[in-house]
Every structure is written in C-alpha cells, then in structure tokens.
Design an enzyme around this catalytic site. Structure first.
Site, PDB file in Angstrom:
ATOM      1  N   ASP A  22      -4.660  12.723  -7.976  1.00  8.63           N
ATOM      2  CA  ASP A  22      -4.018  11.474  -8.399  1.00  8.63           C
ATOM      3  C   ASP A  22      -5.015  10.347  -8.686  1.00  8.63           C
ATOM      4  O   ASP A  22      -4.697   9.163  -8.510  1.00  8.63           O
ATOM      5  CB  ASP A  22      -2.982  11.003  -7.352  1.00  8.63           C
ATOM      6  CG  ASP A  22      -1.928  12.062  -7.090  1.00  8.63           C
ATOM      7  OD1 ASP A  22      -1.578  12.774  -8.036  1.00  8.63           O
ATOM      8  OD2 ASP A  22      -1.468  12.163  -5.934  1.00  8.63           O
TER       9      ASP A  22
ATOM     10  N   GLY B  18       0.809  16.114 -11.364  1.00  8.68           N
ATOM     11  CA  GLY B  18       1.637  15.107 -12.023  1.00  8.68           C
ATOM     12  C   GLY B  18       0.675  14.119 -12.656  1.00  8.68           C
ATOM     13  O   GLY B  18       0.051  13.334 -11.953  1.00  8.68           O
ATOM     14  N   HIS B  19       0.505  14.199 -13.970  1.00  9.87           N
ATOM     15  CA  HIS B  19      -0.465  13.357 -14.669  1.00  9.87           C
ATOM     16  C   HIS B  19       0.276  12.318 -15.499  1.00  9.87           C
ATOM     17  O   HIS B  19       0.999  12.660 -16.438  1.00  9.87           O
ATOM     18  CB  HIS B  19      -1.385  14.232 -15.544  1.00  9.87           C
ATOM     19  CG  HIS B  19      -2.239  15.174 -14.734  1.00  9.87           C
ATOM     20  ND1 HIS B  19      -3.144  16.040 -15.278  1.00  9.87           N
ATOM     21  CD2 HIS B  19      -2.328  15.352 -13.394  1.00  9.87           C
ATOM     22  CE1 HIS B  19      -3.745  16.718 -14.309  1.00  9.87           C
ATOM     23  NE2 HIS B  19      -3.257  16.330 -13.155  1.00  9.87           N
TER      24      HIS B  19
ATOM     25  N   GLN C  28      -5.310  18.367  -9.504  1.00 11.87           N
ATOM     26  CA  GLN C  28      -5.659  18.133  -8.097  1.00 11.87           C
ATOM     27  C   GLN C  28      -7.039  17.463  -8.007  1.00 11.87           C
ATOM     28  O   GLN C  28      -7.400  16.745  -8.911  1.00 11.87           O
ATOM     29  CB  GLN C  28      -5.614  19.440  -7.281  1.00 11.87           C
ATOM     30  CG  GLN C  28      -4.210  20.004  -7.074  1.00 11.87           C
ATOM     31  CD  GLN C  28      -3.663  20.756  -8.274  1.00 11.87           C
ATOM     32  OE1 GLN C  28      -4.278  21.678  -8.766  1.00 11.87           O
ATOM     33  NE2 GLN C  28      -2.492  20.363  -8.755  1.00 11.87           N
TER      34      GLN C  28
ATOM     35  N   THR D  83       6.304  14.462  -6.514  1.00  9.10           N
ATOM     36  CA  THR D  83       7.285  14.569  -5.434  1.00  9.10           C
ATOM     37  C   THR D  83       7.853  13.216  -5.003  1.00  9.10           C
ATOM     38  O   THR D  83       8.811  13.180  -4.229  1.00  9.10           O
ATOM     39  CB  THR D  83       6.645  15.223  -4.191  1.00  9.10           C
ATOM     40  OG1 THR D  83       5.505  14.435  -3.830  1.00  9.10           O
ATOM     41  CG2 THR D  83       6.193  16.642  -4.486  1.00  9.10           C
TER      42      THR D  83
HETATM   43  P1  GDP Z   1      -3.513  12.040 -11.964  1.00  8.60           P
HETATM   44  O1  GDP Z   1      -2.731  13.056 -11.232  1.00  8.60           O
HETATM   45  O2  GDP Z   1      -4.963  12.066 -11.592  1.00  8.60           O
HETATM   46  O3  GDP Z   1      -3.331  12.108 -13.448  1.00  8.60           O
HETATM   47  O4  GDP Z   1      -2.964  10.619 -11.497  1.00  8.60           O
HETATM   48  P2  GDP Z   1      -1.412  10.208 -11.302  1.00  8.60           P
HETATM   49  O5  GDP Z   1      -0.789  10.047 -12.626  1.00  8.60           O
HETATM   50  O6  GDP Z   1      -0.746  11.115 -10.337  1.00  8.60           O
HETATM   51  O7  GDP Z   1      -1.574   8.843 -10.531  1.00  8.60           O
HETATM   52  C1  GDP Z   1      -2.296   7.778 -11.061  1.00  8.60           C
HETATM   53  C2  GDP Z   1      -1.366   6.555 -11.153  1.00  8.60           C
HETATM   54  O8  GDP Z   1      -2.132   5.397 -11.342  1.00  8.60           O
HETATM   55  C3  GDP Z   1      -0.417   6.636 -12.344  1.00  8.60           C
HETATM   56  O9  GDP Z   1       0.773   5.971 -12.007  1.00  8.60           O
HETATM   57  C4  GDP Z   1      -1.172   5.854 -13.430  1.00  8.60           C
HETATM   58  O10 GDP Z   1      -0.311   5.288 -14.392  1.00  8.60           O
HETATM   59  C5  GDP Z   1      -1.824   4.790 -12.595  1.00  8.60           C
HETATM   60  N1  GDP Z   1      -3.127   4.300 -13.081  1.00  8.60           N
HETATM   61  C6  GDP Z   1      -4.114   4.974 -13.713  1.00  8.60           C
HETATM   62  N2  GDP Z   1      -5.182   4.162 -13.890  1.00  8.60           N
HETATM   63  C7  GDP Z   1      -4.855   2.972 -13.358  1.00  8.60           C
HETATM   64  C8  GDP Z   1      -5.560   1.726 -13.199  1.00  8.60           C
HETATM   65  O11 GDP Z   1      -6.715   1.571 -13.564  1.00  8.60           O
HETATM   66  N3  GDP Z   1      -4.889   0.701 -12.571  1.00  8.60           N
HETATM   67  C9  GDP Z   1      -3.618   0.850 -12.115  1.00  8.60           C
HETATM   68  N4  GDP Z   1      -3.047  -0.190 -11.515  1.00  8.60           N
HETATM   69  N5  GDP Z   1      -2.925   2.006 -12.251  1.00  8.60           N
HETATM   70  C10 GDP Z   1      -3.551   3.052 -12.846  1.00  8.60           C
HETATM   71  P1  IMO Z   2      -2.685  15.962  -9.485  1.00  6.33           P
HETATM   72  O1  IMO Z   2      -3.138  16.920 -10.559  1.00  6.33           O
HETATM   73  C1  IMO Z   2      -2.351  15.127  -5.236  1.00  6.33           C
HETATM   74  C2  IMO Z   2      -1.589  18.543  -2.590  1.00  6.33           C
HETATM   75  C3  IMO Z   2      -0.246  18.629  -1.886  1.00  6.33           C
HETATM   76  C4  IMO Z   2      -0.653  19.348  -0.617  1.00  6.33           C
HETATM   77  C5  IMO Z   2      -1.705  20.336  -1.108  1.00  6.33           C
HETATM   78  C6  IMO Z   2      -1.175  21.731  -1.375  1.00  6.33           C
HETATM   79  O2  IMO Z   2      -1.499  15.159  -9.884  1.00  6.33           O
HETATM   80  O3  IMO Z   2      -3.824  15.158  -8.985  1.00  6.33           O
HETATM   81  P2  IMO Z   2       0.303  22.778  -3.325  1.00  6.33           P
HETATM   82  O4  IMO Z   2       1.654  22.442  -3.817  1.00  6.33           O
HETATM   83  O5  IMO Z   2      -0.774  22.672  -4.357  1.00  6.33           O
HETATM   84  O6  IMO Z   2       0.241  24.097  -2.601  1.00  6.33           O
HETATM   85  O7  IMO Z   2      -0.018  21.672  -2.188  1.00  6.33           O
HETATM   86  O8  IMO Z   2      -2.221  19.787  -2.298  1.00  6.33           O
HETATM   87  N1  IMO Z   2      -1.508  18.413  -4.059  1.00  6.33           N
HETATM   88  C7  IMO Z   2      -1.794  17.282  -4.732  1.00  6.33           C
HETATM   89  N2  IMO Z   2      -2.104  16.052  -4.285  1.00  6.33           N
HETATM   90  N3  IMO Z   2      -2.334  15.373  -6.552  1.00  6.33           N
HETATM   91  C8  IMO Z   2      -2.052  16.599  -7.016  1.00  6.33           C
HETATM   92  O9  IMO Z   2      -2.148  16.926  -8.327  1.00  6.33           O
HETATM   93  C9  IMO Z   2      -1.711  17.619  -6.088  1.00  6.33           C
HETATM   94  N4  IMO Z   2      -1.367  18.921  -6.200  1.00  6.33           N
HETATM   95  C10 IMO Z   2      -1.250  19.394  -4.956  1.00  6.33           C
HETATM   96  O10 IMO Z   2       0.271  17.347  -1.636  1.00  6.33           O
HETATM   97  O11 IMO Z   2      -1.288  18.458   0.267  1.00  6.33           O
HETATM   98 MG    MG Z   3      -1.039  13.174  -9.995  1.00  3.70          MG
END
Ligand code: GDP
Ligand code: IMO
Ligand code: MG
Length: 424
Positions: A13, A40-41, A224, A301
């Site tokens: 994340d 979840g991107h 991840q 989630t």
């Molecule tokens: P990923 O799994 O690495 O793609 O990241 P996620 O999408 O799960 O979580 C990143 C969250 O931070 C998302 O809600 C993005 O829209 C948000 N985000 C990304 N870059 C920035 C930033 O520079 N500032 C803020 N405030 N939010 C950001």
């Molecule tokens: P992105 O790509 C953050 C975490 C779960 C749990 C562990 C194992 O959005 O960064 P799993 O379902 O893979 O067997 O769970 O890994 N986890 C993540 N945490 N971002 C993710 O993906 C994750 N994918 C799995 O919360 O601790």
């Molecule tokens: Mg994510």
C-alpha cells in the site's frame, strides 16, 4: 529502453498504483508478476477513482499493453468483474490485455480454504485478505494447480477440478468441520467467467521476449511489499509470493540481466495491514493522526491500517534485497501538520544497537526503535512542482533519508492525483 520494476519497499500500500499509472505513459508494456486480487492499487485521475486488483495499472495513461504474468494467481470471477469495471470507463481491452497461459487459477475452494485455515489459527491468524492466495500458491507448488491454459479444455479441466476436490473436501469435512463443495455447482458458476477470459489468454513469456528484442520499454508492477515477501519478510506473517526483484523475473519470464531499474516505493511513514511485527507502530494519537490524515484503510478489505514512523532499518533492507537504484516517496503531504516527526535509524535488540533487520520474526517483534526527531514543517507540500520549492524543513527530512539509504528520490508524491507529484 528501460525495464523497470516498481516494488513496494514496506508492507504494501505504498502507492504503487499511482506511480505505475504515472510512469505507464511512456511504457510499451505494464506487467503484474506476482500476487493476485489481494492487491488493491488505487488510481486517481480527473474525477475518476479506481482500485485495481489484478489488471495492471497501465490502462488509463497512454496506450501501454497490460500483461498478467505467469507468477500471478488469478481468480477468474474477480478478473471478469474488473474487466467490466475498466471497460465501463471507456477502455477497450482488445489487444491491450494479455493473460499468461501459465498463470495459476484461484478457484472457489482456495478462498474457502483461506478462510477456514485463518479461523483455525485463532489468535495466531496471519490476517490474510481472504482472497485464496496462500492456498492457490500451495496448489501450484505441490503441482496440483490449475493453470489458465487448462481453462481451454473443458473435459480435462472438470476432471482435474474433481480430483482436487476429492482431497479438499476430505480436509474441509474431517479437519475443519465444514460443508463439502459440490464440484458441478462450482464448475457451472465458473463457466461464464472462463468464456470472458479466454480471448485474452496468451504466451506472455514470448510477448516479453519479443519486446526485449525490439528494445521496448517494460514496467513491472509489484504487488504487496518487500517485508511481505515469502522468503525475506516477517515470516509467517507474509504473503505467499515474492514481491522483491527476483519475483519480477520468475513471474514474467524476463531475465535478471534485462532489468535496468529497480524503483522502491516508500511512504513518508509506515503502515501495515494484517498481523505480524511492526517495530515503529504507534498506538497513540500520532498513529491515529497518520491514519486519519492518510486515509489509511485497506483498498481491498477496508480494514484500518496500522500506522507508525518511517523505519530506515527496514527500508535499507528492502533496498538491498532488490538492488533498488531509485526511490519514490509517497504521501509526504500526510505529515504536513505534525509538530514533530520521527525517523527510526537503528534498533536496540537485547541490549545491543543494530542497523540490521533481523531474520527471526520474534526478534523483529522485540526490537526497540531508536528515533531521530525532526521539527514538522507545518505547511502544505501540495502543488509544488520542484524539490527546491518545498519548505526547508521538508527538504531536510527528505535529504536525511537519501543520505541514510544512498538512494535518490526520483519522484515525490504529495497527493493521490497524477498532478500532485514532483518529478526530479
Ligand atoms: P498500492 O497498493 O501500493 O497501490 O497503494 P494503495 O492504493 O493500496 O494505497 C495508497 C493510497 O494512498 C491510495 O488511496 C492512494 O490514492 C493514496 N495516495 C497515493 N499517493 C498519495 C500521496 O502522495 N498523498 C496522499 N495523501 N495519498 C496518496
Ligand atoms: P498491495 O499490492 C498490504 C497482507 C495481508 C496479510 C498478508 C497475507 O495493495 O500493496 P494474503 O491475502 O496475501 O495471504 O495476506 O499480506 N497483504 C497486503 N497488505 N497491501 C497488499 O497489497 C497486501 N496483500 C496482502 O493483509 O497481512
Ligand atoms: Mg494496496
């Protein structure tokens, strides 16, 4: 032409989706190489917000072709929902999406197993996303997995599924006290999804090799993060794949010598979802404020993310694991109104100071972070287009991280949207 891996440098994340969307403008190919719909991107552009779980984050900024590589585990039902969502935004996936014949399939029984296994672990639960990831990789490694290419031959597919279900149902009934799964019902439920997925099935390894030969640019999108890597993370509180650079090669068919850039993505602080040690976790007002300012709730989630200060011991470990030669700093803006910000520079472990990230998870759980405090800059960092325009105290914070790690931030993100970005 660059062959760049984008890798989460923390526990996931980090904002990989935003960065890949941004960089995809100049990429011929964007490739997912591991994980599945546990990812979840989030992408934000114009008035659109979309969270992608399986489809690479390269669909919306330019015309790159998107590849779901052999290392990914694919839930066809989840993929079809996502295909529909992307198409509803006006993107035609024909000749844009390619799914590896060799990728493994997540079947409904993997999701059931994920949930019952977690339940049976009780207080030792990993806190998985429940998407069937671990059980699907278990099937793969124990050589009973169903691959995407198997979806093309209905009668042999049915036979394989029924054979697997014989074993799985025994475990479900006798070990976990659950209801058995009906094979015919399960297959009938899958059939429409299989039909939708079929046209995208390809030999993506050859596509990658041809692209390399033509010198086309490839962006590999990790899911991840490094500290969730099954080999190098805080085992057993990890995912079941390899988000680090090695996984990008095995999960796509691209050889290591072809990789030109490894870009680590790190937030300006740390988060973690699920269980497992987290040395700099804050269970206080500062942690609550990070969660609130950063909107730290899981994109897959919806779970609240655990929050804490930036951990340079862990970041340096991630950098070395993947040979990261460039970094992106995200969510800098989340720190804008803190009076004081801290960075962990070493750990104290059993009376000794160390800058090595321990392999033993019980040691990671025992370390006490040693912090360097920074005065907060107390002003917005949004809407700047260069590093030099940022407040002096912000520059100090960023430069300290660069000096500690020896790696430069090529991108600094100050908001979720494409234009809230400083490119250096
Ligand atoms: P990923 O799994 O690495 O793609 O990241 P996620 O999408 O799960 O979580 C990143 C969250 O931070 C998302 O809600 C993005 O829209 C948000 N985000 C990304 N870059 C920035 C930033 O520079 N500032 C803020 N405030 N939010 C950001
Ligand atoms: P992105 O790509 C953050 C975490 C779960 C749990 C562990 C194992 O959005 O960064 P799993 O379902 O893979 O067997 O769970 O890994 N986890 C993540 N945490 N971002 C993710 O993906 C994750 N994918 C799995 O919360 O601790
Ligand atoms: Mg994510």
């Amino acid at each position: 032409m660059p062959v760049r891996i984008v890798i989460g440098a923390q526990w996931g994340d980090e904002g990989k989706g935003k960065v890949v969307d941004l960089l995809s403008k100049d990429a011929h190919y964007v490739v997912r190489y591991q994980g599945g719909a546990n990812a979840g991107h989030t992408l934000k552009f114009d008035d659109t917000t979309i969270v992608l779980h399986l489809i690479p984050s390269g669909m919306f900024n330019g015309n790159s072709k998107c590849v779901i590589g052999n290392g990914v585990v694919i839930d066809p039902i989840s993929l079809v929902n996502e295909i529909e969502e992307v198409e509803s935004l006006g993107v035609n996936l024909e000749n844009r999406l390619f799914i590896s014949s060799a990728a493994h399939v997540i079947l409904p029984y993997h999701k059931v197993l994920d949930k019952v296994k977690e339940k049976s672990r009780g207080s030792d639960a990993i806190g998985t996303t429940g998407r069937g990831i671990g059980p699907a990789y278990v099937s793969k490694v124990s050589r009973v997995g169903i691959r995407i290419c198997d979806l093309l031959d209905k009668s042999s597919l049915n036979e394989k599924i029924k054979k697997n279900l014989n074993d799985i149902n025994q475990a479900l009934v006798n070990v976990y006290g659950e209801e058995p799964i009906d094979a015919d019902e399960m297959i009938a439920e899958l059939e429409p999804a299989i039909e939708t997925v079929k046209p995208y099935i390809s030999n993506t390894t050859k596509i990658m090799h041809d692209a390399l030969q033509k010198g086309e640019s490839i962006l590999l999108e990790g899911a991840q993060g490094s500290l969730l890597d099954v080999d190098h993370g805080t085992y057993p509180f990890v995912t079941s794949s390899s988000p680090t650079a090695g996984g990008a090669c095995t999960g796509s068919g691209i050889p290591p010598m072809a990789i030109t850039h490894a870009m680590g993505i790190t937030k300006a602080y740390c988060t973690r979802v699920g269980n497992g040690p987290f040395p700099t976790e804050l269970n206080d007002d500062a942690g609550e404020k990070l969660r609130k300012n950063g909107q730290e709730f899981g994109a897959t989630t919806g779970r609240p993310r655990r929050c804490g200060w930036l951990d340079l011991v862990a970041l340096n470990y991630a950098i070395r694991l993947s040979g990261m030669n460039e970094l992106t700093l995200t969510k800098l803006d989340v720190l804008d109104d803190f009076d004081e910000i801290k960075i962990c520079t070493s750990y104290e472990l059993d009376g000794e100071t160390t800058d090595a990230f321990p392999i033993e998870t019980d040691k990671v759980a025992r370390v006490k972070p040693v912090y360097k405090p920074f005065e907060g800059w107390k002003t917005t960092t949004k809407n700047f287009s260069s590093f030099e325009e940022l407040p002096g105290k912000t520059q100090e914070y960023i430069s300290f991280i660069e000096e500690y790690t020896g790696v430069r931030f090529n991108i600094i993100s100050t908001g979720p949207k494409r234009n809230e970005t400083i490119i250096r």
